[in-house]
Design a protein around this motif. Sequence first.
Motif, PDB file in Angstrom:
ATOM      1  N   MET A 119       0.856  -1.190   0.000  1.00  0.00           N
ATOM      2  CA  MET A 119       0.000   0.000   0.000  1.00  0.00           C
ATOM      3  C   MET A 119       0.891   1.238   0.000  1.00  0.00           C
ATOM      4  N   ARG A 120       0.876   1.983  -1.084  1.00  0.00           N
ATOM      5  CA  ARG A 120       1.730   3.160  -1.214  1.00  0.00           C
ATOM      6  C   ARG A 120       1.005   4.386  -0.654  1.00  0.00           C
ATOM      7  N   ALA A 122       3.864  16.196   9.805  1.00  0.00           N
ATOM      8  CA  ALA A 122       4.661  15.171   9.123  1.00  0.00           C
ATOM      9  C   ALA A 122       5.036  14.047  10.073  1.00  0.00           C
ATOM     10  N   ASP A 123       5.371  14.409  11.311  1.00  0.00           N
ATOM     11  CA  ASP A 123       5.743  13.396  12.303  1.00  0.00           C
ATOM     12  C   ASP A 123       4.569  12.457  12.579  1.00  0.00           C
ATOM     13  N   LYS A 124       3.366  13.006  12.700  1.00  0.00           N
ATOM     14  CA  LYS A 124       2.171  12.194  12.940  1.00  0.00           C
ATOM     15  C   LYS A 124       1.927  11.226  11.779  1.00  0.00           C
ATOM     16  N   ILE A 125       2.061  11.742  10.561  1.00  0.00           N
ATOM     17  CA  ILE A 125       1.806  10.926   9.374  1.00  0.00           C
ATOM     18  C   ILE A 125       2.845   9.815   9.244  1.00  0.00           C
ATOM     19  N   ASN A 126       4.106  10.159   9.428  1.00  0.00           N
ATOM     20  CA  ASN A 126       5.185   9.162   9.300  1.00  0.00           C
ATOM     21  C   ASN A 126       5.057   8.047  10.326  1.00  0.00           C
ATOM     22  N   TRP A 170       2.348   7.053  11.824  1.00  0.00           N
ATOM     23  CA  TRP A 170       1.182   6.236  11.510  1.00  0.00           C
ATOM     24  C   TRP A 170       1.481   5.262  10.377  1.00  0.00           C
ATOM     25  N   ALA A 171       2.146   5.755   9.331  1.00  0.00           N
ATOM     26  CA  ALA A 171       2.481   4.900   8.186  1.00  0.00           C
ATOM     27  C   ALA A 171       3.419   3.769   8.606  1.00  0.00           C
ATOM     28  N   ASP A 172       4.368   4.091   9.479  1.00  0.00           N
ATOM     29  CA  ASP A 172       5.297   3.065   9.973  1.00  0.00           C
ATOM     30  C   ASP A 172       4.552   2.021  10.809  1.00  0.00           C
ATOM     31  N   TYR A 173       3.642   2.505  11.650  1.00  0.00           N
ATOM     32  CA  TYR A 173       2.875   1.595  12.503  1.00  0.00           C
ATOM     33  C   TYR A 173       2.029   0.644  11.654  1.00  0.00           C
ATOM     34  N   TYR A 188       2.877   0.455   6.101  1.00  0.00           N
ATOM     35  CA  TYR A 188       2.614   0.818   4.714  1.00  0.00           C
ATOM     36  C   TYR A 188       3.910   1.296   4.061  1.00  0.00           C
ATOM     37  N   SER A 189       3.917   1.337   2.742  1.00  0.00           N
ATOM     38  CA  SER A 189       5.065   1.864   2.008  1.00  0.00           C
ATOM     39  C   SER A 189       4.931   3.385   1.966  1.00  0.00           C
ATOM     40  N   ASN A 190       5.758   4.072   2.750  1.00  0.00           N
ATOM     41  CA  ASN A 190       5.689   5.528   2.867  1.00  0.00           C
ATOM     42  C   ASN A 190       6.425   6.173   1.698  1.00  0.00           C
ATOM     43  N   GLU A 191       5.665   6.794   0.791  1.00  0.00           N
ATOM     44  CA  GLU A 191       6.238   7.368  -0.425  1.00  0.00           C
ATOM     45  C   GLU A 191       6.631   8.836  -0.286  1.00  0.00           C
ATOM     46  N   GLY A 192       6.461   9.391   0.905  1.00  0.00           N
ATOM     47  CA  GLY A 192       6.869  10.789   1.111  1.00  0.00           C
ATOM     48  C   GLY A 192       5.705  11.697   1.452  1.00  0.00           C
ATOM     49  N   ILE A 193       6.040  12.964   1.670  1.00  0.00           N
ATOM     50  CA  ILE A 193       5.037  13.938   2.111  1.00  0.00           C
ATOM     51  C   ILE A 193       5.104  15.199   1.246  1.00  0.00           C
TER      52      ILE A 193
END
Length: 270
Positions: A15-16, A38-42, A44-47, A50-55
């Motif tokens: 999931m990108r 950005a910290d909240k989003i990163n 969450w994506a790590d938890y 998911y494949s974190n493609e950036g912000i």
Amino acid sequence: MAVNWEAIKEAQKTMRVVGYCRVSTYDQAKGISLEYQADKINKWADYMEYSNEGIYTERAESGAKTDRTMLTKLLEDARAGKFDMVVIWKVDRFSRKLQDSVNIYYELQELGINLFILDGNIDTSTPMGRMVFYQLSIFAEMERDTIKERLNMGKTDKAMKGNYMAKKPLGYNVVDGHLVINEEEAQTVKTIFKLRAYDKMTYRAIAEELNNQYIPSPSGNNKWSHNSVAKIIKNKLYLGEYKTTIEGKEYTGECEAIVTKQVFGRANSK
């Protein structure tokens, strides 16, 4: 039937996800930062693994418009199929206008891209999530209108008191909302009016004369143009009066004049 957790985890990794962060000047004043979002989003994506493609980060941009640089880039990349989900901290990061928020959401949905809102863990792929999204979008617009009303009330109050609220004009300093003559700059203004009123020089000729004398222009450099000269000569502010328009209503303020009505009239006569 047993749940295949390994298959679910593998699907999550494919999931990108991208994030979208925005702060306006108003948000910055309230202490809302891009870094916090950005910290909240990163995290969450790590938890979620998911494949974190950036912000996509938008700095000092109003939520009342949609032609923002990074939002435009995000939508272009969405159409190119570069990610599967967009994560935002709050609904008003997308827009403070209901119609714009809904339009962005529907475009993403038509592209097969889900929208997730961290504040409240709102998954807009579900009926309940969509309902909450619509409600929060309404509240975001209401808050925007409230902020706008308060700002206009503050501006109106200042305008009624005669405060000057525009960009600092050549010849004056703005002190506590009022115009106070800057003697050095005022001399430049007087010179411009004299060259026009009595020497009958064209705007272009006056600009050349000022540039030859290395006199700074209103923009702070040494390049005068016929337009910048014309703006000064036609500006009734130098007669000691200025106007401020708020919500279609005009307010008048006063300051010390730099030129007389006679000189102003001669400079503006054909």
